[in-house]
Design an enzyme around this catalytic site. Structure first.
Site, PDB file in Angstrom:
ATOM      1  N   ARG A 144      50.265 -17.681  26.929  1.00  0.00           N
ATOM      2  CA  ARG A 144      48.955 -18.339  26.855  1.00  0.00           C
ATOM      3  C   ARG A 144      48.157 -17.863  25.640  1.00  0.00           C
ATOM      4  O   ARG A 144      47.551 -18.671  24.941  1.00  0.00           O
ATOM      5  CB  ARG A 144      48.161 -18.124  28.148  1.00  0.00           C
ATOM      6  CG  ARG A 144      48.763 -18.911  29.321  1.00  0.00           C
ATOM      7  CD  ARG A 144      48.029 -18.664  30.603  1.00  0.00           C
ATOM      8  NE  ARG A 144      48.132 -17.239  30.939  1.00  0.00           N
ATOM      9  CZ  ARG A 144      47.500 -16.657  31.941  1.00  0.00           C
ATOM     10  NH1 ARG A 144      46.702 -17.357  32.724  1.00  0.00           N
ATOM     11  NH2 ARG A 144      47.656 -15.369  32.179  1.00  0.00           N
ATOM     12  N   ASN A 177      48.830 -21.387  33.414  1.00  0.00           N
ATOM     13  CA  ASN A 177      50.039 -21.069  34.175  1.00  0.00           C
ATOM     14  C   ASN A 177      50.053 -21.920  35.444  1.00  0.00           C
ATOM     15  O   ASN A 177      49.010 -22.116  36.070  1.00  0.00           O
ATOM     16  CB  ASN A 177      50.057 -19.599  34.601  1.00  0.00           C
ATOM     17  CG  ASN A 177      50.460 -18.660  33.499  1.00  0.00           C
ATOM     18  OD1 ASN A 177      50.860 -19.080  32.418  1.00  0.00           O
ATOM     19  ND2 ASN A 177      50.352 -17.374  33.758  1.00  0.00           N
TER      20      ASN A 177
END
Length: 91
Positions: free
Chosen positions: A18, A36
């Protein structure tokens, strides 16, 4: 301008994906988010020019760090933009 959503499959959680996606998006002047999913995938939605979206995807696929291992990417293209401001990590 365009909007795309990618779902990344592989070793993409717990490996800095990320943060890497956020950095690459900012480098490419893209707006959107990364998140996620419970199934172990990571979803990225981004808006920007076609060139910058493609550049972002190439950068991520190349593996911004050695721990990220992408096996497969699903891509969706949308006809309408959402008008995101900045690029955020969603939790």
């Amino acid at each position: 301008m365009a909007r795309k959503q990618w779902t990344f499959h592989g070793r993409v959680q717990g490996v800095g994906f990320r943060a890497s996606a956020q950095a690459a998006a900012k480098e490419n002047n893209l707006n959107g988010w990364v998140k996620n999913k419970e199934d172990g995938t990571v979803v990225v939605e981004a808006e920007g020019s076609q060139d910058k979206l493609q550049s972002f995807l190439q950068e991520i696929k190349a593996g911004p760090n050695p721990f990220i291992k992408i096996r497969h990417v699903d891509e969706q293209t949308f006809s309408k933009e959402e008008g995101y401001k900045g690029f955020n990590v969603k939790y």
